[in-house]
Design a protein around this motif. Structure first.
Motif, PDB file in Angstrom:
ATOM      1  N   TYR A  45      49.424  77.243  64.742  1.00 15.63           N
ATOM      2  CA  TYR A  45      49.906  76.726  66.025  1.00 15.63           C
ATOM      3  C   TYR A  45      50.708  75.454  65.787  1.00 15.63           C
ATOM      4  O   TYR A  45      50.512  74.739  64.806  1.00 15.63           O
ATOM      5  CB  TYR A  45      48.733  76.461  66.965  1.00 15.63           C
ATOM      6  CG  TYR A  45      47.687  75.512  66.412  1.00 15.63           C
ATOM      7  CD1 TYR A  45      47.658  74.177  66.796  1.00 15.63           C
ATOM      8  CD2 TYR A  45      46.732  75.950  65.498  1.00 15.63           C
ATOM      9  CE1 TYR A  45      46.704  73.306  66.290  1.00 15.63           C
ATOM     10  CE2 TYR A  45      45.785  75.093  64.981  1.00 15.63           C
ATOM     11  CZ  TYR A  45      45.771  73.777  65.382  1.00 15.63           C
ATOM     12  OH  TYR A  45      44.836  72.912  64.860  1.00 15.63           O
ATOM     13  N   SER A  46      51.619  75.173  66.708  1.00 16.14           N
ATOM     14  CA  SER A  46      52.530  74.038  66.519  1.00 16.14           C
ATOM     15  C   SER A  46      52.241  72.863  67.441  1.00 16.14           C
ATOM     16  O   SER A  46      52.874  71.826  67.324  1.00 16.14           O
ATOM     17  CB  SER A  46      53.986  74.492  66.745  1.00 16.14           C
ATOM     18  OG  SER A  46      54.155  74.979  68.067  1.00 16.14           O
ATOM     19  N   GLU A  47      51.278  73.019  68.369  1.00 16.71           N
ATOM     20  CA  GLU A  47      50.956  71.942  69.294  1.00 16.71           C
ATOM     21  C   GLU A  47      49.452  71.718  69.324  1.00 16.71           C
ATOM     22  O   GLU A  47      48.682  72.671  69.441  1.00 16.71           O
ATOM     23  CB  GLU A  47      51.445  72.275  70.715  1.00 16.71           C
ATOM     24  CG  GLU A  47      52.938  72.428  70.841  1.00 16.71           C
ATOM     25  CD  GLU A  47      53.348  72.838  72.253  1.00 16.71           C
ATOM     26  OE1 GLU A  47      52.434  73.066  73.092  1.00 16.71           O
ATOM     27  OE2 GLU A  47      54.554  72.927  72.503  1.00 16.71           O
ATOM     28  N   GLU A  48      49.047  70.459  69.238  1.00 17.20           N
ATOM     29  CA  GLU A  48      47.638  70.108  69.351  1.00 17.20           C
ATOM     30  C   GLU A  48      47.390  69.623  70.780  1.00 17.20           C
ATOM     31  O   GLU A  48      47.527  68.441  71.070  1.00 17.20           O
ATOM     32  CB  GLU A  48      47.268  69.031  68.340  1.00 17.20           C
ATOM     33  CG  GLU A  48      47.410  69.489  66.900  1.00 17.20           C
ATOM     34  CD  GLU A  48      46.986  68.425  65.919  1.00 17.20           C
ATOM     35  OE1 GLU A  48      45.774  68.322  65.647  1.00 17.20           O
ATOM     36  OE2 GLU A  48      47.862  67.679  65.441  1.00 17.20           O
ATOM     37  N   SER A  49      47.020  70.543  71.644  1.00 19.18           N
ATOM     38  CA  SER A  49      46.827  70.202  73.051  1.00 19.18           C
ATOM     39  C   SER A  49      45.745  71.097  73.632  1.00 19.18           C
ATOM     40  O   SER A  49      45.373  72.123  73.045  1.00 19.18           O
ATOM     41  CB  SER A  49      48.126  70.386  73.839  1.00 19.18           C
ATOM     42  OG  SER A  49      48.516  71.755  73.840  1.00 19.18           O
ATOM     43  N   ARG A 106      48.023  94.691  56.781  1.00 11.80           N
ATOM     44  CA  ARG A 106      47.343  95.389  57.863  1.00 11.80           C
ATOM     45  C   ARG A 106      46.567  94.460  58.794  1.00 11.80           C
ATOM     46  O   ARG A 106      45.442  94.769  59.213  1.00 11.80           O
ATOM     47  CB  ARG A 106      46.416  96.468  57.287  1.00 11.80           C
ATOM     48  CG  ARG A 106      47.163  97.538  56.498  1.00 11.80           C
ATOM     49  CD  ARG A 106      46.247  98.609  55.994  1.00 11.80           C
ATOM     50  NE  ARG A 106      46.974  99.635  55.271  1.00 11.80           N
ATOM     51  CZ  ARG A 106      46.422 100.709  54.711  1.00 11.80           C
ATOM     52  NH1 ARG A 106      45.109 100.898  54.802  1.00 11.80           N
ATOM     53  NH2 ARG A 106      47.171 101.586  54.058  1.00 11.80           N
ATOM     54  N   TYR A 107      47.165  93.336  59.115  1.00 13.45           N
ATOM     55  CA  TYR A 107      46.597  92.442  60.117  1.00 13.45           C
ATOM     56  C   TYR A 107      47.089  92.875  61.497  1.00 13.45           C
ATOM     57  O   TYR A 107      48.254  93.234  61.676  1.00 13.45           O
ATOM     58  CB  TYR A 107      47.035  90.998  59.887  1.00 13.45           C
ATOM     59  CG  TYR A 107      46.287  90.276  58.794  1.00 13.45           C
ATOM     60  CD1 TYR A 107      45.125  89.566  59.088  1.00 13.45           C
ATOM     61  CD2 TYR A 107      46.730  90.299  57.480  1.00 13.45           C
ATOM     62  CE1 TYR A 107      44.434  88.892  58.094  1.00 13.45           C
ATOM     63  CE2 TYR A 107      46.051  89.638  56.480  1.00 13.45           C
ATOM     64  CZ  TYR A 107      44.895  88.931  56.793  1.00 13.45           C
ATOM     65  OH  TYR A 107      44.217  88.274  55.808  1.00 13.45           O
ATOM     66  N   SER A 108      46.197  92.800  62.467  1.00 14.98           N
ATOM     67  CA  SER A 108      46.588  92.920  63.862  1.00 14.98           C
ATOM     68  C   SER A 108      46.800  91.495  64.369  1.00 14.98           C
ATOM     69  O   SER A 108      45.957  90.622  64.143  1.00 14.98           O
ATOM     70  CB  SER A 108      45.477  93.611  64.656  1.00 14.98           C
ATOM     71  OG  SER A 108      45.777  93.603  66.031  1.00 14.98           O
ATOM     72  N   PHE A 109      47.921  91.240  65.034  1.00 17.30           N
ATOM     73  CA  PHE A 109      48.198  89.855  65.416  1.00 17.30           C
ATOM     74  C   PHE A 109      48.809  89.771  66.807  1.00 17.30           C
ATOM     75  O   PHE A 109      49.412  90.722  67.304  1.00 17.30           O
ATOM     76  CB  PHE A 109      49.119  89.175  64.391  1.00 17.30           C
ATOM     77  CG  PHE A 109      50.396  89.894  64.118  1.00 17.30           C
ATOM     78  CD1 PHE A 109      51.557  89.616  64.839  1.00 17.30           C
ATOM     79  CD2 PHE A 109      50.463  90.871  63.114  1.00 17.30           C
ATOM     80  CE1 PHE A 109      52.738  90.289  64.572  1.00 17.30           C
ATOM     81  CE2 PHE A 109      51.638  91.554  62.848  1.00 17.30           C
ATOM     82  CZ  PHE A 109      52.780  91.259  63.580  1.00 17.30           C
ATOM     83  N   ILE A 158      50.010  81.819  66.716  1.00 13.86           N
ATOM     84  CA  ILE A 158      49.780  83.109  66.066  1.00 13.86           C
ATOM     85  C   ILE A 158      48.287  83.261  65.817  1.00 13.86           C
ATOM     86  O   ILE A 158      47.655  82.346  65.268  1.00 13.86           O
ATOM     87  CB  ILE A 158      50.513  83.206  64.709  1.00 13.86           C
ATOM     88  CG1 ILE A 158      52.000  82.899  64.849  1.00 13.86           C
ATOM     89  CG2 ILE A 158      50.298  84.574  64.070  1.00 13.86           C
ATOM     90  CD1 ILE A 158      52.700  82.661  63.521  1.00 13.86           C
ATOM     91  N   VAL A 159      47.709  84.378  66.204  1.00 11.30           N
ATOM     92  CA  VAL A 159      46.318  84.702  65.872  1.00 11.30           C
ATOM     93  C   VAL A 159      46.320  86.063  65.198  1.00 11.30           C
ATOM     94  O   VAL A 159      46.846  87.035  65.752  1.00 11.30           O
ATOM     95  CB  VAL A 159      45.412  84.719  67.106  1.00 11.30           C
ATOM     96  CG1 VAL A 159      44.016  85.239  66.745  1.00 11.30           C
ATOM     97  CG2 VAL A 159      45.296  83.320  67.719  1.00 11.30           C
TER      98      VAL A 159
END
Length: 202
Positions: A96-100, A19-22, A37-38
């Motif tokens: 996340y896949s990018e550190e920017s 029951r996560y909202s994402f 993704i959050v």
């Protein structure tokens, strides 16, 4: 989860089951996984609504391995607040896949959206350049216009970076002192000062 499957189906099922909202950010070309993704649970939303005066943003050291052909690696971050008993409680989780700068800026935007547009009074974070720029750029975003918040750096992380810089330079200093006497000792001190100055400027 260190390995999160061949596509997003597994993670999506897990989030829905619990029951996560994402909210998701996909690449221009939709792949097996989104770029960002959050996810927020109801308890996380309650935590934030009640204690949003100070919002922490922390990057988790572990890297989540993606087994798909793209070879992407996802990092994990947590948004948290401090309750009335001085305990850190979760407000959201992110991958996340990018550190920017763009990536961190989008994570904050997605977080605020999932938290019904409510902004914190203070954001506490690492002092790395991409995060500093990302938080600074938030003031120009539509959902942040006309709203004030303060950005402060986590003192514990600053102390850790300072300690690491000193330890690295201490090795150079001791090595130089042992081989060339006073001249190398002087060079070692210069290296220590340069290391501290570089860390401060960075």
């Amino acid at each position: 989860l260190y390995q999160i499957g061949y596509d997003f189906t597994f993670v999506e099922a897990f989030l829905k089951e619990n029951r996560y909202s994402f909210k998701l950010d996909w690449s221009e070309i939709r792949g097996a996984y989104p770029k960002r993704i959050v996810a927020v649970s109801e308890s996380m939303k309650r935590n934030y609504r009640q204690y949003r005066d100070l919002l922490r943003f922390d990057i988790v050291d572990a890297v989540i391995k993606n087994r798909i052909d793209t070879g992407k690696r996802y990092r994990c971050a947590i948004f948290s607040v401090i309750d009335c008993s001085n305990r850190i409680v979760l407000a959201a989780i992110a991958m996340y896949s990018e550190e920017s700068e763009e990536s961190y800026s989008r994570l904050f935007e997605m977080f605020v959206e999932k938290q019904d547009g409510l902004l914190p009074d203070i954001i506490l974070s690492d002092c790395s350049t991409p995060i500093l720029k990302a938080v600074g750029s938030l003031r120009d975003k539509p959902q942040f216009l006309g709203k004030q918040f303060t950005h402060i750096y986590d003192p514990q992380l600053i102390v850790k970076k300072f300690d690491k810089a000193l330890r690295i330079q201490e090795v150079s200093f001791l090595h130089g002192f042992g081989s060339n006497g006073q001249t190398s000792q002087h060079n070692g001190l210069i290296e220590v000062s340069a290391g501290i100055r570089q860390m401060h400027e960075g």
